[in-house]
Design a protein around this motif. Structure first.
Motif, PDB file in Angstrom:
ATOM      1  N   GLY A 145      -6.475   2.530   0.933  1.00 14.13           N
ATOM      2  CA  GLY A 145      -5.447   2.524   1.980  1.00 14.13           C
ATOM      3  C   GLY A 145      -4.062   2.792   1.426  1.00 14.13           C
ATOM      4  N   THR A 146      -3.980   3.277   0.217  1.00 14.69           N
ATOM      5  CA  THR A 146      -2.688   3.582  -0.403  1.00 14.69           C
ATOM      6  C   THR A 146      -2.397   5.068  -0.242  1.00 14.69           C
ATOM      7  OG1 THR A 146      -3.677   4.174  -2.515  1.00 14.69           O
ATOM      8  CG2 THR A 146      -3.181   1.844  -2.168  1.00 14.69           C
ATOM      9  N   TYR A 147      -1.281   5.520  -0.791  1.00 13.58           N
ATOM     10  CA  TYR A 147      -1.084   6.957  -0.925  1.00 13.58           C
ATOM     11  C   TYR A 147      -2.000   7.477  -2.024  1.00 13.58           C
ATOM     12  CZ  TYR A 147       2.907   7.302   2.215  1.00 13.58           C
ATOM     13  OH  TYR A 147       3.702   7.309   3.329  1.00 13.58           O
ATOM     14  N   GLY A 148      -2.371   8.735  -1.915  1.00 12.65           N
ATOM     15  CA  GLY A 148      -3.243   9.313  -2.921  1.00 12.65           C
ATOM     16  C   GLY A 148      -2.952  10.788  -3.106  1.00 12.65           C
ATOM     17  N   PHE A 149      -3.292  11.274  -4.262  1.00 16.03           N
ATOM     18  CA  PHE A 149      -3.181  12.711  -4.517  1.00 16.03           C
ATOM     19  C   PHE A 149      -4.421  13.138  -5.277  1.00 16.03           C
ATOM     20  CE2 PHE A 149       0.361  16.082  -5.036  1.00 16.03           C
ATOM     21  CZ  PHE A 149      -0.556  17.097  -4.844  1.00 16.03           C
TER      22      PHE A 149
ATOM     23  N   PRO B 244      -9.212   8.230  -4.438  1.00 14.83           N
ATOM     24  CA  PRO B 244      -8.071   7.869  -3.582  1.00 14.83           C
ATOM     25  C   PRO B 244      -8.391   7.945  -2.095  1.00 14.83           C
ATOM     26  CG  PRO B 244      -7.429   9.493  -5.238  1.00 14.83           C
ATOM     27  CD  PRO B 244      -8.919   9.373  -5.296  1.00 14.83           C
ATOM     28  N   HIS B 245      -9.343   8.807  -1.733  1.00 12.47           N
ATOM     29  CA  HIS B 245      -9.671   8.972  -0.308  1.00 12.47           C
ATOM     30  C   HIS B 245     -10.168   7.662   0.306  1.00 12.47           C
ATOM     31  CE1 HIS B 245      -9.245  13.342   0.166  1.00 12.47           C
ATOM     32  NE2 HIS B 245      -9.722  13.440  -1.072  1.00 12.47           N
TER      33      HIS B 245
ATOM     34  N   VAL C 195       0.298   4.663  -5.496  1.00 12.07           N
ATOM     35  CA  VAL C 195      -0.260   6.014  -5.454  1.00 12.07           C
ATOM     36  C   VAL C 195      -1.417   6.115  -6.442  1.00 12.07           C
ATOM     37  CG1 VAL C 195       0.201   8.473  -5.721  1.00 12.07           C
ATOM     38  CG2 VAL C 195       2.016   6.959  -4.912  1.00 12.07           C
TER      39      VAL C 195
ATOM     40  N   PRO D  84       0.820  -1.229   0.000  1.00  6.89           N
ATOM     41  CA  PRO D  84       0.000   0.000   0.000  1.00  6.89           C
ATOM     42  C   PRO D  84       0.846   1.268   0.000  1.00  6.89           C
ATOM     43  CG  PRO D  84      -0.768  -1.546   1.683  1.00  6.89           C
ATOM     44  CD  PRO D  84       0.492  -2.119   1.121  1.00  6.89           C
ATOM     45  N   GLU D  85       2.000   1.211   0.664  1.00  3.40           N
ATOM     46  CA  GLU D  85       2.812   2.430   0.739  1.00  3.40           C
ATOM     47  C   GLU D  85       3.597   2.675  -0.551  1.00  3.40           C
ATOM     48  OE1 GLU D  85       3.438  -0.312   2.393  1.00  3.40           O
ATOM     49  OE2 GLU D  85       5.593  -0.780   2.338  1.00  3.40           O
ATOM     50  N   LYS D  86       3.596   1.693  -1.435  1.00  2.00           N
ATOM     51  CA  LYS D  86       4.317   1.874  -2.699  1.00  2.00           C
ATOM     52  C   LYS D  86       3.343   2.121  -3.855  1.00  2.00           C
ATOM     53  CE  LYS D  86       8.506   0.455  -2.792  1.00  2.00           C
ATOM     54  NZ  LYS D  86       9.700   1.297  -2.917  1.00  2.00           N
TER      55      LYS D  86
END
Lengths: 650, 321, 339
Positions: B75-79, B71-72, B59, B55-57
């Motif tokens: 559980g990953t990064y989102g922009f 993305p909200h 986006v 999840p941390e890798k």
């Protein structure tokens, strides 16, 4: 009130600029020539586009810098890409100001010109670039030309030029060059370099080395022929001119580099550890990217030419979000397009460095010319409350170092830093102390350590507004950055308190940054009758003007602001120590005595506007948008005017 | 993994992990009940688990609109960026961090209207990412304005007498762009197909453009009602290098074998997809894994601070006087 | 060609692999350096006025700037010292030239031990990174990690680290070439290249042919470039020109069938084998026979060329004991596609 630059012809700045006249005090005889010993002199070489005057000027400037002179070089850029030959619109070349100490600006008016035809000379005359008593070395083949039209043009030009007090010396450039090459168009620049070098006593060995480097990619024969032309020019000058000019070198022997402001920004960006630049072609910013395109990949950097200005900002923000701070390079019209993205970076607290190499505006304006008209747009251009940092390098050296500072601030404060350069710095060439890059400036690779339990992506410190950024790859840090109002977790905020709290945090960061700034240094006494305040590339010209005025006994000082947002501390107190405060800027302001203009409706210089709002001091201004840098002589006159000194400049 | 960004320090504490659906879950989605976004979100989460993406890798980048919230809920990064500009942000992420898995999620107005310029160029850059165009043929969040894919004649708040122009065909548009490498279409109401399409898109190296047809429960339900109810309104494009879902042909009997390497034919199939009388084609229209991939071309060696300082000193010497 | 020169050629062929490892080390040096700067003990250490560049030193107060972030920068002295040691270890690897990827074995020493020593030496990059990570998170053990900074061999590496394994070039006498002992190292993305000197068994690497491992025996240093391009583990032996060694490639990326994966370019005569060091003629014959049988599988597709005659040209005579053994071995290796 007088308007000095518009009437500058009446205010011949002869002595200040050191005209090589027979009656010059420093003149002395040597080999039957009069040698004028001067502490500064402005020379220019001007030709049709494509005749190589720029190359000649660059070599002359570099060799002069190597010989220890202070140097400030400005390109003379033709108005069109491929102008017809012998047209004023095609005037192309270089203008070099030499000094016996550091030269911080382009100076006033040109003292000596070498021109390849009378039409390009006419262009410089009409532009008001030449001192009224300038010495002119002019290719004389045209007055004997077969074409009657050219003969007519020549006589008309001579008549027009005759209105000034120029000393015109004919030079048989074509004839001399044909002794060496078949096509004189390809040789005159080196011949001219020889003539200038003999006049200014430039070192023959350094010249030859510079020529060899310039033509290193071509065969040796070309270098040999160019050196032969150089020698021929030197011999001609020695045999035919009755004067020489000596501008002694500075005593400063410290290590120096020489480059233009855009090159300094490119190298500064690398020194700052920036690893991704994205841009869209725009004058006068593009040359930053040209230089980066050549060398950036060797440093692990990527120069990305995006599909448009907006995307250029977006790519940089995306890159910053996922790692090291990235930057984008643009000019005014591009700034306008990037506005929404800058708001996003500020709202998401994604670090970003934006370089705006200002040009004349609004709209397409004057693409190649200097102006300082983007200040208020840079400060307030983003809709909504979007606090961020704006700083402006004042010298080419500062172009380099401002990138180091900008990146560090952007990352530390999680914000946007706009660096305001301008066309004057972008194309001006000046030697400056060699920067000593440091590993620390490169900063840390993006933190990939796990995020501590319970930490939040916007853990705003209630006192400072600062928070630690999470970077993709950090385990446990997953969050979604958003341009919507959001809370500490980056969750879209529905609570009315959140927007107040988060706005305060973003704003507070500027005050915190300001607390680490020192009041700007004052040039001259700490109190007096008049304080001149400037920002950006006008620093050298302002300080030179202040120095001239102080030498006359006037009680004037100046200060120069690097930080425009936040402003440095102590300004109100500093301004209180002077009888009057005024800004000097290259942007438009209403003249107080113009029709309809009242103190209430007067649109003032952009810095003046800002300083009045922030300090409540009645800051006056003097500004010009003459599509060129300010001249110290003009500023000097304004100072005299403001202090009500009567009589011409001494 | 990019050598430019892998951290020995992080690697040193890396343990073998396995991820469950929960690892990809974010706060509960607030889209309207019946919104197609729910279905795409669920399929994306299943894809992440299937591929075991850390999840941390990972986006997810989005623009503005209902899809912008995507993305909200992960559980990953989102922009969550600005309207129409998901692609430049996503390009920046991938360019600087090739080690990250990048997804861009856009709506139809987001991608094909305000962001159309970026869309064209992102297809041409062919940066390695999955780009989802969640196409409900309408501006939903701002309350029923015409989008580029709104069918001609459809009444909206901005064109109350019916949309003036024929709708834009995102498939032919994408297939017309030089260096396009992956173009697929799927539908939110056929979860198996959606899932298989996302998988094919993720596994493709390059810019994988997926148009997801989806219903807006408030404004465009009627547009899709026939296709949802009647399998005859769907034609599946199948190929071993495309999307094949076991058993799906029992429901959807129109099946057309299509080799996704055939660009000319893909363009013809896509062109016919504009015809409202024609069955909707789902599957991979085109795929060419040999196309130039921008982030691969632009990969640069990592340099240490020391090396950079040394190089910089050499460069400064070139400017020395 | 002298051995030295051959090693240089091997190193340049492996450049891609070296770069990957080197840039990870370079990055780690930066990371630890930046951490050291951030965690610099604040007491009594004046802030560096140049830390923000020459412009800042004229218009900012670096002390106040640094003070903004002072409180979270403390690290206990022991952790700080460990961080410094880790930095030193990483920096010395970063500074070393490409020769650090070379290990030389004296006559009679063990190939396996030499490889472990070499990888343990390079593995200090991983060991130091581990120490740094533990120290900066305050999870280090007192006196517990010193060993990591001098020797950190493959058994200690985790999956991610094995994926970034440093390549190792081993200069080895032929007599030491007991390749079977290398199997334990062929994991992750490990690349091993044996630069063979003197008399050597002709097909020692045959013993290492397993489904996922790229195995190359060659006399051309340029051939080794394919190791750097291969994602998984790989081992190669570079024999001197004119040696009687076999030349072949087993390339898992070439296809799913053994026929596609095996390419035997040169298969020497079996008749005049002599013991090399402690490696008996029978062992050598065994390896050659194995190669011959693999090459016959390869020859089913006519792609496997042979410059040296009969052994490769025969059809499948599965009655011969060597072939039966080969088939059995391959079955053990789970190569189900033999057909």
């Amino acid at each position: 009130m007088t308007t000095p630059t518009e009437t500058r012809g009446d205010a011949a700045p002869a002595k200040a600029t050191g005209r090589p006249r027979a009656d010059a005090q420093a003149g002395r005889e040597a080999d039957g020539k009069i040698v004028h010993r001067l502490d500064q002199h402005i020379v220019e070489i001007v030709s049709d586009s494509g005749e190589g005057a720029q190359t000649c000027g660059k070599i002359f400037g570099t060799v002069s810098a190597r010989m220890g002179n202070g140097v400030w070089t400005v390109e003379i850029i033709p108005a069109e890409i491929e102008p017809p030959a012998r047209s004023p619109a095609g005037a192309s070349g270089n203008r070099i100001r030499l000094g016996s100490r550091e030269v911080t600006n382009w100076g006033d008016y040109t003292n000596l010109v070498i021109a390849f035809n009378e039409q390009v000379l006419l262009a410089r005359h009409r532009a008001g670039a030449l001192a009224p008593d300038a010495t002119i070395l002019l290719e004389d083949m045209w007055k004997r030309h077969d074409d009657p039209d050219i003969l007519d043009q020549w006589s008309a030009a001579m008549e027009e030029l005759g209105s000034a007090d120029y000393r015109i010396i004919p030079v048989p450039m074509e004839k001399e060059c044909l002794e060496v090459v078949d096509d004189a168009r390809r040789g005159k620049n080196m011949f001219a370099l020889g003539v200038l070098s003999a006049i200014y006593g430039r070192d023959r060995e350094l010249l030859e080395g510079a020529i060899a480097r310039r033509f290193a990619k071509k065969d040796d024969e070309i270098t040999r022929r160019n050196v032969e032309l150089l020698d021929r020019g030197m011999r001609w000058a020695e045999g035919h001119l009755d004067f020489q000019i000596e501008v002694p070198p500075t005593s400063d022997a410290s290590a120096k580099v020489v480059m233009n402001g855009n090159q300094a920004i490119a190298l500064g960006a690398i020194a700052a550890g920036l690893e991704l630049a994205s841009m869209y072609p725009i004058t006068p910013a593009s040359s930053v990217s040209h230089y980066l395109a050549e060398i950036f990949q060797d440093y692990g950097g990527i120069l990305h030419q995006a599909e448009d200005e907006i995307a250029a900002a977006g790519v940089a923000i995306g890159a910053s979000f996922s790692g090291k701070t990235a930057f984008t390079i643009t000019s005014g019209p591009g700034m306008a397009l990037k506005t929404e993205f800058l708001g996003l970076a500020i709202m998401t607290e994604t670090p970003l460095v934006v370089v705006d190499v200002q040009r004349g505006g609004p709209s397409t304006g004057l693409p190649t010319r200097v102006e300082q008209s983007d200040l208020l747009a840079a400060l307030f251009g983003q809709p909504g409350d979007a606090p961020h940092v704006v700083l402006a390098p004042a010298t080419i050296e500062e172009c380099f170092h401002s990138m180091v500072l900008a990146r560090r601030i952007a990352e530390t404060f999680r914000t946007v830093v706009i660096v305001l350069s301008d066309a004057n710095l972008a194309t001006g060439v000046q030697p400056f102390p060699r920067p000593e890059p440091r590993a620390e400036w490169q900063g840390s690779p993006p933190d990939q350590g796990a995020v501590p339990d319970g930490a939040r992506p916007y853990e705003w410190d209630p006192r400072t507004g600062l928070s630690t950024r999470f970077i993709p790859g950090q385990e446990g840090g997953q969050f979604t950055a958003t341009g919507l109002a959001h809370d500490e977790e980056s969750h879209v905020a529905y609570d009315p308190q959140v927007n107040q709290r988060s706005s305060r945090a973003r704003s507070r960061k500027l005050a915190v940054l300001q607390s680490t700034l020192t009041p700007p240094p004052i040039y001259g006494e700490g109190s007096g009758d008049l304080l001149v305040v400037g920002w950006g590339s006008t620093k050298g010209a302002i300080e030179e003007a202040v120095e001239r005025a102080r030498a006359e006994g006037l009680s004037v000082s100046s200060t120069h602001l690097t930080f425009l947002s936040p402003l440095p501390p102590g300004l109100t107190e500093m301004f209180g120590r002077f009888g009057r405060v005024m800004t000097v800027e290259i942007n438009y302001s209403d003249e107080p005595d113009d029709p309809f203009i009242t103190p209430e409706n007067r649109r003032r210089g952009q810095l003046a506007w800002l300083l009045r709002a922030q300090t409540l001091v009645d800051v006056d201004c003097w500004t010009r948008v003459m599509a060129e840098p300010l001249r110290p002589g003009s500023i000097h006159e304004v100072i005299r005017d403001r202090l009500a000194v009567t009589g011409g400049v001494a | 993994m990019s050598t430019a960004t892998c951290s020995l320090l992080r690697m040193s504490v890396e343990e073998d992990r396995s991820f469950e659906l929960d690892d990809y879950a974010g706060p509960v989605a607030r889209w309207c009940p019946g919104c197609g976004d729910h279905s795409v979100l669920a399929a994306s989460q299943r894809l992440l688990r299937e591929e075991q993406l850390a999840p941390e890798k990972t986006v997810f980048v989005s623009g503005i609109g209902c899809s912008g919230r995507f993305p909200h809920h992960l559980g990953t990064y989102g922009f969550h960026g600005i309207h129409g500009r998901a692609l430049p942000l996503a390009t920046g992420v991938k360019l600087h961090r090739p080690d990250l898995n990048v997804f861009a999620v856009m709506g139809d107005g987001d991608c094909a209207s305000i962001g159309a310029g970026h869309w064209v160029h992102a297809v041409r850059y062919n940066t390695d990412m999955v780009a989802l165009m969640l196409d409900n043929h309408i501006y939903g969040l701002t309350k029923k304005q015409t989008s580029p894919t709104t069918p001609q004649g459809y009444r909206t708040n901005t064109q109350p007498h019916g949309s003036f122009l024929p709708s834009l065909n995102p498939l032919t548009a994408t297939l017309g762009i030089t260096n396009a490498s992956f173009v697929a279409q799927t539908a939110e109401w056929i979860p198996q197909h959606l899932q298989a399409t996302l998988r094919a898109a993720y596994r493709h190296r390059g810019f994988a453009f997926v148009r997801v047809l989806q219903r807006c429960p408030h404004y465009t339900l009627s547009m899709f009602i026939d296709a949802v109810r009647d399998p005859d309104k769907i034609e599946l494009l199948v190929h071993e290098d495309g999307v094949q879902v076991d058993g799906l042909e029992k429901i959807y009997e129109h099946v057309r074998p299509h080799d996704p390497s055939d660009l000319d034919f893909a363009r013809r199939l896509a062109e016919e997809d504009s015809d409202p009388e024609h069955p909707i084609r789902l599957g991979v229209f085109f795929r060419d894994p040999s196309r130039a991939v921008y982030d691969v071309i632009r990969r640069v060696p990592s340099r240490s601070a020391g090396e950079k300082v040394e190089l910089l000193n050499r460069e400064l010497d070139r400017h020395a006087i | 060609m002298p051995s030295e020169q051959r090693v240089d050629l091997v190193l340049s062929a492996l450049q891609g692999s070296l770069e990957g490892f080197r840039s990870a080390v370079a990055r780690a040096v930066d990371e630890v350096r930046a951490e050291l700067e951030r965690r610099r003990q604040p007491a009594g250490v004046p802030p560096d006025p140049q830390a923000l560049g020459a412009l800042a030193s004229r218009i900012m107060d670096p002390g106040r700037f640094a003070g903004l972030f002072a409180e979270d920068s403390l690290l206990d002295p022991e952790a700080y010292a460990l961080l410094e040691q880790a930095h030193e270890a990483l920096a010395s690897l970063d500074a070393a030239d490409d020769r650090m990827f070379v290990e030389s074995i004296p006559e009679g020493a063990s190939l396996r031990d030499a490889v472990e020593a070499g990888l343990g030496r390079l593995g200090v990059a991983f060991g130091a990174a581990r120490v740094a990570e533990l120290a900066r998170e305050g999870r280090h053990r007192t006196n517990g990690h010193a060993g990591h900074l001098s020797h950190f061999p493959p058994p200690s590496w985790n999956r991610a680290e094995r994926g970034l394994a440093p390549p190792l070039v081993v200069e080895t006498p032929g007599a030491t070439l007991r390749a079977g002992a290398l199997a334990e190292f062929l994991d992750g993305a490990q690349k091993l290249v044996l630069v063979v000197q003197g008399a050597a068994p002709p097909a020692p690497l045959v013993r290492l042919i397993t489904p996922g491992v790229l195995v190359v025996q060659t006399k051309e240093p340029e051939e080794l470039g394919r190791l750097a391009d291969f994602e998984g583990p790989a081992v190669a032996a570079l024999f001197p020109e004119g040696s009687g060694a076999a030349c072949f490639t087993h390339d898992p990326s070439a296809g799913t069938g053994l026929a596609e994966r095996m390419a035997v370019e040169e298969l020497p005569e079996v008749s005049d084998l002599r013991p090399v060091g402690a490696i008996s003629a029978a062992q050598q014959a065994e390896e050659l026979a194995q190669l011959a049988s693999l090459s016959r599988v390869g020859a089913a597709a006519p792609a496997a060329p042979s410059t040296n005659g009969h052994a490769a040209s025969g059809g499948g005579d599965s009655a011969r004991p060597a072939d039966r053994l080969a088939a059995w071995l391959l079955r053990q290796a789970n190569l189900r596609d033999l057909g």
